[in-house]
Design a protein around this motif. Structure first.
Motif, PDB file in Angstrom:
ATOM      1  N   MET B   1       0.848  -1.202   0.000  1.00 46.02           N
ATOM      2  CA  MET B   1       0.000   0.000   0.000  1.00 46.02           C
ATOM      3  C   MET B   1       0.882   1.250   0.000  1.00 46.02           C
ATOM      4  SD  MET B   1      -3.217   0.922   0.032  1.00 46.02           S
ATOM      5  CE  MET B   1      -4.048   2.499   0.198  1.00 46.02           C
ATOM      6  N   ILE B   2       0.635   2.121  -0.956  1.00 45.73           N
ATOM      7  CA  ILE B   2       1.398   3.371  -1.051  1.00 45.73           C
ATOM      8  C   ILE B   2       0.925   4.325   0.045  1.00 45.73           C
ATOM      9  CG2 ILE B   2       1.814   5.390  -2.497  1.00 45.73           C
ATOM     10  CD1 ILE B   2       1.162   3.468  -4.926  1.00 45.73           C
ATOM     11  N   PRO B   3       1.846   4.875   0.841  1.00 44.55           N
ATOM     12  CA  PRO B   3       1.404   5.800   1.891  1.00 44.55           C
ATOM     13  C   PRO B   3       0.893   7.118   1.304  1.00 44.55           C
ATOM     14  CG  PRO B   3       3.801   5.683   1.846  1.00 44.55           C
ATOM     15  CD  PRO B   3       3.313   4.662   0.856  1.00 44.55           C
ATOM     16  N   LEU B   4      -0.117   7.674   1.963  1.00 42.12           N
ATOM     17  CA  LEU B   4      -0.828   8.860   1.478  1.00 42.12           C
ATOM     18  C   LEU B   4      -0.451  10.089   2.303  1.00 42.12           C
ATOM     19  CD1 LEU B   4      -3.133  10.106  -0.296  1.00 42.12           C
ATOM     20  CD2 LEU B   4      -4.744   9.284   1.446  1.00 42.12           C
ATOM     21  N   SER B   5      -0.373  11.219   1.649  1.00 42.53           N
ATOM     22  CA  SER B   5      -0.100  12.475   2.348  1.00 42.53           C
ATOM     23  C   SER B   5      -1.112  13.533   1.924  1.00 42.53           C
ATOM     24  CB  SER B   5       1.328  12.949   2.020  1.00 42.53           C
ATOM     25  OG  SER B   5       1.582  14.214   2.605  1.00 42.53           O
ATOM     26  N   LEU B   6      -1.522  14.325   2.902  1.00 36.31           N
ATOM     27  CA  LEU B   6      -2.447  15.433   2.630  1.00 36.31           C
ATOM     28  C   LEU B   6      -1.664  16.721   2.432  1.00 36.31           C
ATOM     29  CD1 LEU B   6      -5.315  16.815   2.665  1.00 36.31           C
ATOM     30  CD2 LEU B   6      -4.947  17.130   5.132  1.00 36.31           C
ATOM     31  N   ASN B   7      -1.788  17.306   1.269  1.00 33.21           N
ATOM     32  CA  ASN B   7      -1.262  18.653   1.089  1.00 33.21           C
ATOM     33  C   ASN B   7      -2.330  19.622   1.605  1.00 33.21           C
ATOM     34  OD1 ASN B   7      -0.904  21.287  -0.288  1.00 33.21           O
ATOM     35  ND2 ASN B   7       0.928  20.273  -1.095  1.00 33.21           N
ATOM     36  N   THR B   8      -1.929  20.516   2.490  1.00 29.42           N
ATOM     37  CA  THR B   8      -2.924  21.323   3.204  1.00 29.42           C
ATOM     38  C   THR B   8      -3.743  22.234   2.293  1.00 29.42           C
ATOM     39  OG1 THR B   8      -1.350  23.108   3.679  1.00 29.42           O
ATOM     40  CG2 THR B   8      -1.538  21.329   5.303  1.00 29.42           C
ATOM     41  N   VAL B   9      -3.227  22.532   1.105  1.00 32.44           N
ATOM     42  CA  VAL B   9      -3.973  23.414   0.214  1.00 32.44           C
ATOM     43  C   VAL B   9      -5.289  22.759  -0.228  1.00 32.44           C
ATOM     44  CG1 VAL B   9      -3.119  22.747  -2.090  1.00 32.44           C
ATOM     45  CG2 VAL B   9      -3.551  25.153  -1.598  1.00 32.44           C
ATOM     46  N   THR B  10      -5.331  21.442  -0.130  1.00 32.21           N
ATOM     47  CA  THR B  10      -6.504  20.676  -0.562  1.00 32.21           C
ATOM     48  C   THR B  10      -7.766  21.061   0.222  1.00 32.21           C
ATOM     49  OG1 THR B  10      -5.003  18.857  -1.130  1.00 32.21           O
ATOM     50  CG2 THR B  10      -7.331  18.293  -0.910  1.00 32.21           C
ATOM     51  N   VAL B  11      -7.569  21.496   1.466  1.00 29.43           N
ATOM     52  CA  VAL B  11      -8.717  21.877   2.316  1.00 29.43           C
ATOM     53  C   VAL B  11      -8.532  23.285   2.876  1.00 29.43           C
ATOM     54  CG1 VAL B  11      -9.430  19.529   2.918  1.00 29.43           C
ATOM     55  CG2 VAL B  11      -7.608  20.615   4.233  1.00 29.43           C
ATOM     56  N   LYS B  12      -7.844  24.123   2.130  1.00 30.98           N
ATOM     57  CA  LYS B  12      -7.380  25.399   2.690  1.00 30.98           C
ATOM     58  C   LYS B  12      -8.489  26.374   3.054  1.00 30.98           C
ATOM     59  CE  LYS B  12      -6.911  28.625  -1.031  1.00 30.98           C
ATOM     60  NZ  LYS B  12      -6.217  29.832  -1.430  1.00 30.98           N
ATOM     61  N   GLU B  13      -9.654  26.233   2.450  1.00 31.53           N
ATOM     62  CA  GLU B  13     -10.708  27.207   2.745  1.00 31.53           C
ATOM     63  C   GLU B  13     -11.331  26.997   4.115  1.00 31.53           C
ATOM     64  OE1 GLU B  13     -11.867  29.826   0.917  1.00 31.53           O
ATOM     65  OE2 GLU B  13     -10.413  29.513  -0.702  1.00 31.53           O
ATOM     66  N   LYS B  14     -11.291  25.774   4.637  1.00 36.46           N
ATOM     67  CA  LYS B  14     -12.012  25.490   5.889  1.00 36.46           C
ATOM     68  C   LYS B  14     -11.107  25.048   7.034  1.00 36.46           C
ATOM     69  CE  LYS B  14     -16.258  24.182   3.417  1.00 36.46           C
ATOM     70  NZ  LYS B  14     -17.232  25.248   3.686  1.00 36.46           N
ATOM     71  N   TRP B  15      -9.908  24.572   6.733  1.00 38.48           N
ATOM     72  CA  TRP B  15      -9.043  24.064   7.783  1.00 38.48           C
ATOM     73  C   TRP B  15      -7.715  24.809   7.839  1.00 38.48           C
ATOM     74  CZ3 TRP B  15      -9.056  17.917   7.773  1.00 38.48           C
ATOM     75  CH2 TRP B  15     -10.253  17.465   8.375  1.00 38.48           C
ATOM     76  N   ALA B  18      -3.594  23.114  12.230  1.00 36.43           N
ATOM     77  CA  ALA B  18      -3.931  22.245  13.373  1.00 36.43           C
ATOM     78  C   ALA B  18      -5.073  21.295  12.991  1.00 36.43           C
ATOM     79  CB  ALA B  18      -4.318  23.096  14.585  1.00 36.43           C
ATOM     80  N   ASP B  19      -6.084  21.836  12.284  1.00 31.44           N
ATOM     81  CA  ASP B  19      -7.191  20.978  11.822  1.00 31.44           C
ATOM     82  C   ASP B  19      -6.679  19.877  10.890  1.00 31.44           C
ATOM     83  OD1 ASP B  19      -9.130  22.763  13.021  1.00 31.44           O
ATOM     84  OD2 ASP B  19      -8.790  24.102  11.300  1.00 31.44           O
ATOM     85  N   CYS B  20      -5.747  20.254  10.016  1.00 28.58           N
ATOM     86  CA  CYS B  20      -5.209  19.271   9.062  1.00 28.58           C
ATOM     87  C   CYS B  20      -4.474  18.150   9.787  1.00 28.58           C
ATOM     88  CB  CYS B  20      -4.263  19.943   8.069  1.00 28.58           C
ATOM     89  SG  CYS B  20      -5.090  21.019   6.871  1.00 28.58           S
ATOM     90  N   ILE B  21      -3.671  18.541  10.786  1.00 32.48           N
ATOM     91  CA  ILE B  21      -2.915  17.531  11.540  1.00 32.48           C
ATOM     92  C   ILE B  21      -3.889  16.578  12.239  1.00 32.48           C
ATOM     93  CG2 ILE B  21      -1.320  17.178  13.475  1.00 32.48           C
ATOM     94  CD1 ILE B  21      -0.183  20.046  12.749  1.00 32.48           C
ATOM     95  N   GLU B  22      -4.899  17.160  12.913  1.00 26.72           N
ATOM     96  CA  GLU B  22      -5.900  16.319  13.584  1.00 26.72           C
ATOM     97  C   GLU B  22      -6.673  15.467  12.574  1.00 26.72           C
ATOM     98  OE1 GLU B  22      -8.151  19.216  15.772  1.00 26.72           O
ATOM     99  OE2 GLU B  22      -6.341  19.855  16.867  1.00 26.72           O
ATOM    100  N   GLY B  23      -6.984  16.068  11.424  1.00 28.83           N
ATOM    101  CA  GLY B  23      -7.723  15.340  10.388  1.00 28.83           C
ATOM    102  C   GLY B  23      -6.939  14.142   9.867  1.00 28.83           C
ATOM    103  N   CYS B  24      -5.650  14.348   9.639  1.00 30.21           N
ATOM    104  CA  CYS B  24      -4.819  13.227   9.172  1.00 30.21           C
ATOM    105  C   CYS B  24      -4.814  12.107  10.207  1.00 30.21           C
ATOM    106  CB  CYS B  24      -3.388  13.704   8.907  1.00 30.21           C
ATOM    107  SG  CYS B  24      -3.236  14.623   7.359  1.00 30.21           S
ATOM    108  N   ALA B  25      -4.646  12.483  11.476  1.00 26.73           N
ATOM    109  CA  ALA B  25      -4.631  11.471  12.533  1.00 26.73           C
ATOM    110  C   ALA B  25      -5.972  10.729  12.562  1.00 26.73           C
ATOM    111  CB  ALA B  25      -4.348  12.144  13.886  1.00 26.73           C
ATOM    112  N   ARG B  26      -7.053  11.484  12.498  1.00 29.15           N
ATOM    113  CA  ARG B  26      -8.400  10.896  12.568  1.00 29.15           C
ATOM    114  C   ARG B  26      -8.678   9.951  11.401  1.00 29.15           C
ATOM    115  NH1 ARG B  26     -10.494  15.560  13.500  1.00 29.15           N
ATOM    116  NH2 ARG B  26     -11.337  16.031  11.445  1.00 29.15           N
ATOM    117  N   HIS B  27      -8.185  10.291  10.230  1.00 27.50           N
ATOM    118  CA  HIS B  27      -8.467   9.480   9.035  1.00 27.50           C
ATOM    119  C   HIS B  27      -7.371   8.456   8.732  1.00 27.50           C
ATOM    120  CE1 HIS B  27     -12.083  11.606   7.538  1.00 27.50           C
ATOM    121  NE2 HIS B  27     -11.578  12.629   8.193  1.00 27.50           N
ATOM    122  N   GLY B  28      -6.365   8.397   9.601  1.00 31.93           N
ATOM    123  CA  GLY B  28      -5.296   7.428   9.340  1.00 31.93           C
ATOM    124  C   GLY B  28      -4.480   7.757   8.094  1.00 31.93           C
TER     125      GLY B  28
END
Lengths: 269, 269
Positions: B1-15, B18-28
């Protein structure tokens, strides 16, 4: 002085082909390059006669190509249409048939496959083009058109195809499509003897539409004169054709558009 | 399984970050790649700590670059800002600093000149990047961004720069920027040992904006899996980072965006 040609799409909202021919004569523009829709609307034989009578050079017919299709019937229909385009270009005495090769077939992500369809389509019509004395001018289109208009994206790629196909195939260099290319200078040298058409318009900053926001030469960031010099160094001494797909310029009065076009062309010639 | 990374610009309007870090943890989602605006808003040291505590890998810091400027003072300011970016990337333990190199200086048509400014800017910061252990990941950007964002347009051009600059410089391969390139397969082989980041989003048909209409992986025409395989064949086994600049997705609820992103990533991994 570099001779100027009007591509009819530049004034397509307000002028048919007869208007364009008269407009070129009125403004002292010696070349014209019709799109097939306005050509068909006027009738090919009548248009050919009127263009000849006006003493205009047909710098190209726009356009053949659009080879990729989801199924064999679609690809065969495209080839048939290209045969008609070759016949029309021959009747007009056009210096070339401009080839906009086509994008991905609907629903496909197979870019190598689409490129193969382009190559196969060109191969299928090549004998007829040669027999008619119609040069197929492969036009690399800006990479932003890759999905829906042209999987032929760079001058280098077009020249590879030229070499594979041989006699009767050249390239159409449109500064709008190639200006960004880090390999441009080298490929323009390689294009020696292969340049069948030279098109000009400008890249606006910002550009607000991927298709219909081209700029009048001088209004953008392309060093058009420098690219024209590269073409001349590669042996091209023909027309510069102004092909402008622009909602802003389509809204203008066409005589005004032709005046501006002439001024801008003179400034960079 | 290829590991996934969230680029913060993907959700930049609402998060925020800190929200992004928590979101990544929450979604694995095990990786994160912050843009500097959200990083500064949170504070670099606090962000570094929180990311570390969450066990996330920082797959990149977005972004350095933007070297060309009309005058020497502007170019010097850009270099200063890149020095700060290197320091921030070091503090975050980022796998690279993503370099969006910059477009033409305002009012300029001198593309070779702008490219020289990019090379000079990179040369100016290279020693500092090496000393900090921060890889400069040159990101070729789609040619439609050449005027205003990146005169670095192709992977081949980026690799030429890598070779000229040497140690400490790699490339960031974003499928959105390179998918159309007829020379891609060859350049991806050449990129062996140089790929510092792999970014994914998709090319929509039609694309309605040159910047803010990227598609969620799977919604467009890019064969992302094929390009990922090329990267792996060139020795890259790192994260796939989803970087989506999209008005459509910015309007969605971020937890939904992360869920969709994970599903799509799983489907092509």
């Amino acid at each position: 002085m570099i001779p100027l040609s009007l591509n009819t799409v530049t004034v397509k909202e307000k002028w048919g082909l007869a208007d364009c021919i008269e407009g070129c004569a009125r403004h002292g523009i010696p070349g014209i390059s019709p799109w097939r829709d306005v050509l068909h609307a006027m009738g090919v034989d009548g248009a050919a006669r009127k263009i000849r009578d006006a003493g205009l050079t047909v710098t190209g017919l726009c356009r053949g190509g659009m080879f990729p299709a989801p199924d064999a019937a679609g690809r065969a229909a495209a080839i048939e249409d290209n045969r008609r385009a070759i016949e029309e270009a021959h009747k007009l005495g056009a210096q070339c048939l401009v080839m906009v090769c086509g994008g991905l077939p609907a629903g496909s992500k197979d870019l190598p496959g689409a490129r193969a369809m382009v190559r196969d389509g060109l191969s299928a019509i090549l004998a007829e083009a040669r027999a008619a004395g119609v040069t197929l001018a492969l036009e690399p289109l800006h990479p932003m058109t890759c999905a829906d208009r042209s999987v032929l994206s760079t001058l280098g790629q077009a020249l590879d195809l030229c070499e594979a196909l041989g006699e009767g195939v050249g390239v159409a260099v449109d500064v709008y499509h190639v200006w960004w290319d880090p390999d441009l200078a080298r490929q323009m040298r390689r294009a020696e003897g292969r340049i069948a058409a030279f098109h000009a318009c400008d890249w606006l900053v910002p550009t607000t539409d991927l298709v219909f926001d081209r700029g009048m030469p001088g209004d953008g960031v392309i060093d058009i004169a420098a690219i024209r010099r590269m073409a001349e160094a590669a042996g091209y001494n023909g027309f510069t054709e102004v092909e402008l797909l622009s909602r802003r310029w389509w809204a203008e009065e066409p005589d005004h558009v032709l005046r501006v076009m002439k001024e801008r062309h003179a400034a960079i010639s």
